[in-house]
Design a protein around this motif. Structure first.
Motif, PDB file in Angstrom:
ATOM      1  N   ASP A  37      -2.285  -0.519  -0.068  1.00  0.00           N
ATOM      2  CA  ASP A  37      -2.874   0.305   0.976  1.00  0.00           C
ATOM      3  C   ASP A  37      -2.122   0.053   2.273  1.00  0.00           C
ATOM      4  OD1 ASP A  37      -5.013   1.565  -0.434  1.00  0.00           O
ATOM      5  OD2 ASP A  37      -6.055  -0.357  -0.461  1.00  0.00           O
ATOM      6  N   MET A  38      -1.693   1.128   2.923  1.00  0.00           N
ATOM      7  CA  MET A  38      -0.933   1.034   4.174  1.00  0.00           C
ATOM      8  C   MET A  38      -1.772   1.607   5.307  1.00  0.00           C
ATOM      9  SD  MET A  38       2.806   2.681   4.922  1.00  0.00           S
ATOM     10  CE  MET A  38       3.446   2.939   6.574  1.00  0.00           C
ATOM     11  N   SER A  39      -2.029   0.789   6.311  1.00  0.00           N
ATOM     12  CA  SER A  39      -2.852   1.189   7.447  1.00  0.00           C
ATOM     13  C   SER A  39      -1.979   1.648   8.612  1.00  0.00           C
ATOM     14  CB  SER A  39      -3.721   0.004   7.893  1.00  0.00           C
ATOM     15  OG  SER A  39      -4.456   0.325   9.063  1.00  0.00           O
ATOM     16  N   MET A  40      -2.425   2.709   9.288  1.00  0.00           N
ATOM     17  CA  MET A  40      -1.788   3.126  10.539  1.00  0.00           C
ATOM     18  C   MET A  40      -2.786   3.924  11.369  1.00  0.00           C
ATOM     19  SD  MET A  40       0.915   6.062   9.198  1.00  0.00           S
ATOM     20  CE  MET A  40       1.608   6.274  10.841  1.00  0.00           C
ATOM     21  N   GLY A  74      -5.032   7.435  10.941  1.00  0.00           N
ATOM     22  CA  GLY A  74      -6.130   7.496  11.894  1.00  0.00           C
ATOM     23  C   GLY A  74      -7.021   6.276  11.924  1.00  0.00           C
ATOM     24  N   GLY A  75      -6.472   5.119  11.528  1.00  0.00           N
ATOM     25  CA  GLY A  75      -7.281   3.906  11.516  1.00  0.00           C
ATOM     26  C   GLY A  75      -8.402   3.949  10.507  1.00  0.00           C
ATOM     27  N   ALA A  76      -8.207   4.701   9.416  1.00  0.00           N
ATOM     28  CA  ALA A  76      -9.280   4.922   8.444  1.00  0.00           C
ATOM     29  C   ALA A  76      -9.756   3.647   7.761  1.00  0.00           C
ATOM     30  CB  ALA A  76      -8.827   5.929   7.384  1.00  0.00           C
ATOM     31  N   LEU A  77      -8.909   2.630   7.703  1.00  0.00           N
ATOM     32  CA  LEU A  77      -9.313   1.368   7.068  1.00  0.00           C
ATOM     33  C   LEU A  77     -10.047   0.436   8.037  1.00  0.00           C
ATOM     34  CD1 LEU A  77      -6.194   0.505   4.847  1.00  0.00           C
ATOM     35  CD2 LEU A  77      -8.380   1.497   4.142  1.00  0.00           C
ATOM     36  N   ASP A  90      -2.022 -12.381   7.054  1.00  0.00           N
ATOM     37  CA  ASP A  90      -3.026 -13.092   6.256  1.00  0.00           C
ATOM     38  C   ASP A  90      -3.253 -12.464   4.886  1.00  0.00           C
ATOM     39  OD1 ASP A  90      -3.311 -14.722   8.468  1.00  0.00           O
ATOM     40  OD2 ASP A  90      -5.109 -13.704   9.211  1.00  0.00           O
ATOM     41  N   GLY A  91      -2.549 -11.380   4.582  1.00  0.00           N
ATOM     42  CA  GLY A  91      -2.698 -10.747   3.277  1.00  0.00           C
ATOM     43  C   GLY A  91      -3.913  -9.852   3.147  1.00  0.00           C
ATOM     44  N   VAL A  92      -4.608  -9.606   4.257  1.00  0.00           N
ATOM     45  CA  VAL A  92      -5.737  -8.673   4.226  1.00  0.00           C
ATOM     46  C   VAL A  92      -5.224  -7.259   3.955  1.00  0.00           C
ATOM     47  CG1 VAL A  92      -7.664  -7.722   5.550  1.00  0.00           C
ATOM     48  CG2 VAL A  92      -7.054 -10.136   5.799  1.00  0.00           C
ATOM     49  N   LEU A  93      -4.069  -6.958   4.523  1.00  0.00           N
ATOM     50  CA  LEU A  93      -3.344  -5.723   4.238  1.00  0.00           C
ATOM     51  C   LEU A  93      -1.976  -6.090   3.671  1.00  0.00           C
ATOM     52  CD1 LEU A  93      -3.955  -3.712   7.544  1.00  0.00           C
ATOM     53  CD2 LEU A  93      -4.893  -3.136   5.297  1.00  0.00           C
ATOM     54  N   PRO A  94      -1.485  -5.362   2.674  1.00  0.00           N
ATOM     55  CA  PRO A  94      -0.136  -5.651   2.186  1.00  0.00           C
ATOM     56  C   PRO A  94       0.940  -5.146   3.133  1.00  0.00           C
ATOM     57  CG  PRO A  94      -1.098  -3.865   0.930  1.00  0.00           C
ATOM     58  CD  PRO A  94      -2.183  -4.389   1.826  1.00  0.00           C
ATOM     59  N   LEU A  95       0.677  -4.026   3.801  1.00  0.00           N
ATOM     60  CA  LEU A  95       1.632  -3.512   4.776  1.00  0.00           C
ATOM     61  C   LEU A  95       0.913  -2.587   5.739  1.00  0.00           C
ATOM     62  CD1 LEU A  95       3.963  -0.759   3.212  1.00  0.00           C
ATOM     63  CD2 LEU A  95       1.722  -1.363   2.320  1.00  0.00           C
ATOM     64  N   ALA A  96       1.553  -2.355   6.902  1.00  0.00           N
ATOM     65  CA  ALA A  96       0.962  -1.506   7.930  1.00  0.00           C
ATOM     66  C   ALA A  96       2.059  -0.957   8.810  1.00  0.00           C
ATOM     67  CB  ALA A  96      -0.051  -2.284   8.776  1.00  0.00           C
ATOM     68  N   GLN A  97       1.763   0.175   9.425  1.00  0.00           N
ATOM     69  CA  GLN A  97       2.648   0.713  10.462  1.00  0.00           C
ATOM     70  C   GLN A  97       1.914   0.636  11.788  1.00  0.00           C
ATOM     71  OE1 GLN A  97       4.779   4.874  11.776  1.00  0.00           O
ATOM     72  NE2 GLN A  97       4.855   4.331   9.609  1.00  0.00           N
ATOM     73  N   SER A  98       2.592   0.121  12.808  1.00  0.00           N
ATOM     74  CA  SER A  98       1.915  -0.214  14.056  1.00  0.00           C
ATOM     75  C   SER A  98       2.769   0.124  15.263  1.00  0.00           C
ATOM     76  CB  SER A  98       1.621  -1.729  14.115  1.00  0.00           C
ATOM     77  OG  SER A  98       1.217  -2.232  12.869  1.00  0.00           O
ATOM     78  N   LEU A  99       2.118   0.488  16.355  1.00  0.00           N
ATOM     79  CA  LEU A  99       2.805   0.596  17.631  1.00  0.00           C
ATOM     80  C   LEU A  99       3.292  -0.799  18.005  1.00  0.00           C
ATOM     81  CD1 LEU A  99       3.506   2.479  20.043  1.00  0.00           C
ATOM     82  CD2 LEU A  99       1.378   1.672  21.103  1.00  0.00           C
ATOM     83  N   ASN A 242       7.138   2.706  16.488  1.00  0.00           N
ATOM     84  CA  ASN A 242       6.254   2.182  15.454  1.00  0.00           C
ATOM     85  C   ASN A 242       7.089   1.301  14.533  1.00  0.00           C
ATOM     86  OD1 ASN A 242       3.850   3.305  16.255  1.00  0.00           O
ATOM     87  ND2 ASN A 242       3.582   4.583  14.451  1.00  0.00           N
ATOM     88  N   ILE A 243       6.491   0.222  14.071  1.00  0.00           N
ATOM     89  CA  ILE A 243       7.153  -0.712  13.157  1.00  0.00           C
ATOM     90  C   ILE A 243       6.342  -0.783  11.864  1.00  0.00           C
ATOM     91  CG2 ILE A 243       7.716  -3.142  12.758  1.00  0.00           C
ATOM     92  CD1 ILE A 243       9.623  -1.883  14.695  1.00  0.00           C
ATOM     93  N   THR A 244       7.017  -0.595  10.734  1.00  0.00           N
ATOM     94  CA  THR A 244       6.371  -0.757   9.434  1.00  0.00           C
ATOM     95  C   THR A 244       6.817  -2.087   8.841  1.00  0.00           C
ATOM     96  OG1 THR A 244       6.299   1.622   9.047  1.00  0.00           O
ATOM     97  CG2 THR A 244       6.069   0.195   7.122  1.00  0.00           C
ATOM     98  N   ALA A 245       5.845  -2.954   8.533  1.00  0.00           N
ATOM     99  CA  ALA A 245       6.148  -4.295   8.019  1.00  0.00           C
ATOM    100  C   ALA A 245       5.274  -4.593   6.814  1.00  0.00           C
ATOM    101  CB  ALA A 245       5.926  -5.346   9.104  1.00  0.00           C
ATOM    102  N   VAL A 246       5.824  -5.386   5.896  1.00  0.00           N
ATOM    103  CA  VAL A 246       5.134  -5.733   4.658  1.00  0.00           C
ATOM    104  C   VAL A 246       4.920  -7.241   4.598  1.00  0.00           C
ATOM    105  CG1 VAL A 246       7.310  -5.926   3.362  1.00  0.00           C
ATOM    106  CG2 VAL A 246       5.174  -5.465   2.133  1.00  0.00           C
TER     107      VAL A 246
END
Length: 340
Positions: A37-40, A74-77, A90-99, A242-246
């Motif tokens: 799951d990827m959060s943004m 849209g921050g759905a998670l 912390d491994g709560v998310l496997p990856l995310a895209q962030s400002l 935006n930076i996408t990191a895993v």
């Protein structure tokens, strides 16, 4: 959340042997399906939002469906940009895209792309990113993460209820900023800045807590900001990333072939988004005009000079926090810009 699914045991393999192999982690990577799951916070119809969908599709295709990424816009998670660094670490998310600037409380180097009027156009914004990328990678590594790709925004301006032409137009203005750089800069100009996460902008406008929004034409289009602030003041203020990191551990559990597929998809996403941003502004403006948004360009030089002067404490604050590393980045950038 990472999920690994074991397919049915091959014919002739006993259930005990299958369970043993699963417990010992000896099944080949090709036999596993990885779901991430990827959060943004950005909307699906934004430049980075569309780019993230294409990235996930590329990964699925390159791995024959073995690595499946579901993008939650849209921050759905329930995570804000500022939450992502710790959540992925912390491994709560496997990856995310962030400002990127949202990470500044722990890693101030990420405020670089939103330093006002450092990069003056997209070519310089890309050059600034290329110079800083090793520092970004080191900062993410300190937080157990791996950089996959960057996604640029069109230049930042101000959505407001009227054209902004002088410093007096900013006095007392309740303006949304997206990081400490903007907060410092607009406070110095007599405005009343409030740092607000992207997914909270519309509710804050609705309650009257905000009267203006510091964001790009793209951000405003995706949120339909003309419903509250029908004027977009195009200032070329900054080109934030935006930076996408895993998560490094999650990435490490992939097979070498899967890792290569993810990294290749990241490289393709970065190239695609940096190309798309060059024509995205024209597309944004077409939508803005269709919705009766007034687009104000060619700000008076005295107004831009005042903005540039007001940003100096933000740059000093960034240099104080990043020390020699930050100075080296800006010095190298200035040298390369001078040679262009």
């Amino acid at each position: 959340m990472l999920v690994e699914t074991l397919p049915g045991a091959r014919r002739g393999q006993t259930l005990a042997a299958a369970l043993c192999a699963f417990a010992l982690g000896t099944l080949p990577a090709a036999a596993q399906t990885v779901k991430w799951d990827m959060s943004m916070e950005d909307r699906a119809n934004s430049l980075p939002g569309e780019g993230a969908i294409a990235f996930a599709e590329d990964v699925a295709k390159a791995t024959n469906g073995q690595v499946v990424i579901t993008v939650h816009h849209g921050g759905a998670l329930g995570f804000k940009n500022k939450d992502h660094l710790n959540a992925v670490r912390d491994g709560v998310l496997p990856l995310a895209q962030s400002l990127a600037g949202a990470f500044s409380g722990q890693e101030p180097v990420f405020l670089l792309s939103s330093l006002p009027f450092v990069a003056r156009n997209l070519d310089e914004a890309k050059l600034l990113y290329d110079v800083a990328r090793p520092a970004y990678e080191e900062a993410l590594a300190r937080n157990g993460q791996k950089l996959l790709y960057s996604s640029p925004f069109p230049p930042t301006g101000i959505w407001a209820k009227k054209p902004l032409r002088t410093v007096d137009d900013l006095k007392g203005l309740k303006i949304r900023t997206y990081d400490v750089n903007g907060t410092i800069t607009f406070k110095n100009l007599g405005a009343a800045p409030l740092q607000v996460s992207f997914s909270d902008v519309v509710p804050q406008l609705g309650t009257g807590n905000l009267a203006a929004v510091l964001t790009s034409a793209d951000g405003g289009r995706s949120l339909k900001l003309w419903e509250f602030t029908p004027v977009f003041n195009d200032l070329g203020y900054a080109f934030p990333l935006n930076i996408t990191a895993v998560n490094a551990d999650a990435f490490g559990k992939l097979s070498p072939a899967q890792q290569k597929a993810v990294m290749d998809a990241g490289s393709a996403a970065e190239a695609r988004d940096w190309t798309a941003v060059r024509t995205w502004e024209a597309k944004n403006y077409d939508v803005l005009r269709e919705n009766k948004t007034e687009i104000v360009k060619d700000a008076p030089p005295a107004f831009l000079d005042a903005l540039a002067k007001a940003r100096e404490p933000a740059i000093k604050d960034w240099l104080d926090k990043t020390r020699a590393n930050g100075k080296s980045i800006l010095d190298t950038f200035a040298q390369k810009v001078g040679h262009q």
